[in-house]
Scaffold this motif. Sequence first.
Motif, PDB file in Angstrom:
ATOM      1  N   SER A  34       0.847  -1.199   0.000  1.00 36.84           N
ATOM      2  CA  SER A  34       0.000   0.000   0.000  1.00 36.84           C
ATOM      3  C   SER A  34       0.882   1.249   0.000  1.00 36.84           C
ATOM      4  N   PRO A  35       0.347   2.386  -0.467  1.00 36.90           N
ATOM      5  CA  PRO A  35       1.133   3.618  -0.423  1.00 36.90           C
ATOM      6  C   PRO A  35       1.580   3.957   0.999  1.00 36.90           C
ATOM      7  N   SER A  36       0.730   3.695   1.996  1.00 41.00           N
ATOM      8  CA  SER A  36       1.130   4.028   3.369  1.00 41.00           C
ATOM      9  C   SER A  36       2.260   3.103   3.838  1.00 41.00           C
ATOM     10  N   ALA A  37       2.250   1.847   3.378  1.00 45.50           N
ATOM     11  CA  ALA A  37       3.347   0.939   3.744  1.00 45.50           C
ATOM     12  C   ALA A  37       4.656   1.392   3.097  1.00 45.50           C
ATOM     13  N   LEU A  38       4.565   1.834   1.844  1.00 48.90           N
ATOM     14  CA  LEU A  38       5.768   2.350   1.167  1.00 48.90           C
ATOM     15  C   LEU A  38       6.343   3.531   1.944  1.00 48.90           C
ATOM     16  N   LYS A  39       5.451   4.456   2.315  1.00 50.55           N
ATOM     17  CA  LYS A  39       5.900   5.655   3.029  1.00 50.55           C
ATOM     18  C   LYS A  39       6.491   5.273   4.383  1.00 50.55           C
ATOM     19  N   ASP A  40       5.847   4.312   5.018  1.00 45.88           N
ATOM     20  CA  ASP A  40       6.322   3.828   6.309  1.00 45.88           C
ATOM     21  C   ASP A  40       7.737   3.266   6.177  1.00 45.88           C
ATOM     22  N   TYR A  41       7.947   2.444   5.160  1.00 43.89           N
ATOM     23  CA  TYR A  41       9.261   1.825   4.977  1.00 43.89           C
ATOM     24  C   TYR A  41      10.318   2.898   4.694  1.00 43.89           C
ATOM     25  N   LEU A  42       9.954   3.842   3.854  1.00 39.27           N
ATOM     26  CA  LEU A  42      10.914   4.883   3.495  1.00 39.27           C
ATOM     27  C   LEU A  42      11.236   5.799   4.675  1.00 39.27           C
ATOM     28  N   GLY A  43      10.237   5.983   5.571  1.00 40.12           N
ATOM     29  CA  GLY A  43      10.458   6.838   6.744  1.00 40.12           C
ATOM     30  C   GLY A  43      11.468   6.223   7.700  1.00 40.12           C
ATOM     31  N   CYS A  44      11.273   4.963   8.041  1.00 36.06           N
ATOM     32  CA  CYS A  44      12.234   4.221   8.868  1.00 36.06           C
ATOM     33  C   CYS A  44      11.926   2.742   8.701  1.00 36.06           C
ATOM     34  N   SER A  45      12.876   2.029   8.125  1.00 30.89           N
ATOM     35  CA  SER A  45      12.623   0.620   7.822  1.00 30.89           C
ATOM     36  C   SER A  45      12.488  -0.206   9.107  1.00 30.89           C
ATOM     37  N   LEU A  46      13.177   0.214  10.180  1.00 29.47           N
ATOM     38  CA  LEU A  46      13.075  -0.564  11.428  1.00 29.47           C
ATOM     39  C   LEU A  46      11.701  -0.357  12.073  1.00 29.47           C
ATOM     40  N   ARG A  47      11.192   0.871  12.008  1.00 29.61           N
ATOM     41  CA  ARG A  47       9.836   1.115  12.521  1.00 29.61           C
ATOM     42  C   ARG A  47       8.822   0.298  11.716  1.00 29.61           C
ATOM     43  N   PHE A  48       9.018   0.230  10.402  1.00 32.49           N
ATOM     44  CA  PHE A  48       8.159  -0.595   9.536  1.00 32.49           C
ATOM     45  C   PHE A  48       8.173  -2.042  10.037  1.00 32.49           C
TER      46      PHE A  48
END
Length: 289
Positions: A34-48
Amino acid sequence: MNATPTNSETIVSKPGQIIAFPRKSSDGQLDHISPSALKDYLGCSLRFYFRRVLGLPEPTSTALVFGKAVHEALQAFWLARWRDGDTAPETITHAFQEAFERFQTVDSLEIKEVDREKLLTKGKALVLAYLDSDHAKQEVIPAGVEVRLEEDFASLPSPILGYIDLVLPGLMPVDYKTVASTPNVELEAFQHELQLTAYQLLIESATGQKVTSREIVYLVKTKEPRIIVNRMPPADKAAIARFWTIAERAVKGIYEENWYPQPGMHCSWCSYRQQCLNWSGKGHDDELG
Ligand code: SF4
């Protein structure tokens, strides 16, 4: 457009439970991205990783419950407009209150009665401000409300899945943002470009037609509530090429389970600071708590 009204997907997790995202089928493919998952991963992969792979719980907040309830009230308004139903202010503000109380229960949000009453008053004022805005008063029938679109694209190994708040004539995706103060719309547009471009690509793939513009509607929950609409042109070729490069690299990172801390301002509101400090990357996830 196949615009099936639906509530957004909710992922419910328990501590330590490996949960829904990234969901992989037996051949190791992610079910979707999902777009929100992409943004989440790009923001911080460990938080993802903590949020979407381990499913470590995060405390809810009044702002989150408030925002979801406002969102649902606007959904009720546009669905009623679509179906020639009841768009009276008291009906839509009631939808807000009902949604707020439901989310408060589901999310186990504990607030004092006096604060709850203030939030309900504030939310109803914000919803009324929207109903009184040019955006709500435009005499159009939406092409879709809370539209779920899932499409395969050659660039990615998994389909993109998106829920679009509203699609107006001209196949214009509209996204609502409930914000605490007057936004810097240029900065916000930059930060949400990935999401809006994904919506554009999903709509164009589903319909075979071009998106004519895109909108973010800000519902500003200040003492005097304000509605700010930022209409933007569709993403051009360069922006779409940029989207695919970013998406491909993010999805590659997720497939390869490439998680690492990316400290920054966002750590201020990250729920996983302690787990982040405990994390060594050496396979002791049971110690994360
Ligand atoms: S504390 Fe910061 S670096 Fe650590 S997981 Fe959260 S956002 Fe990422």
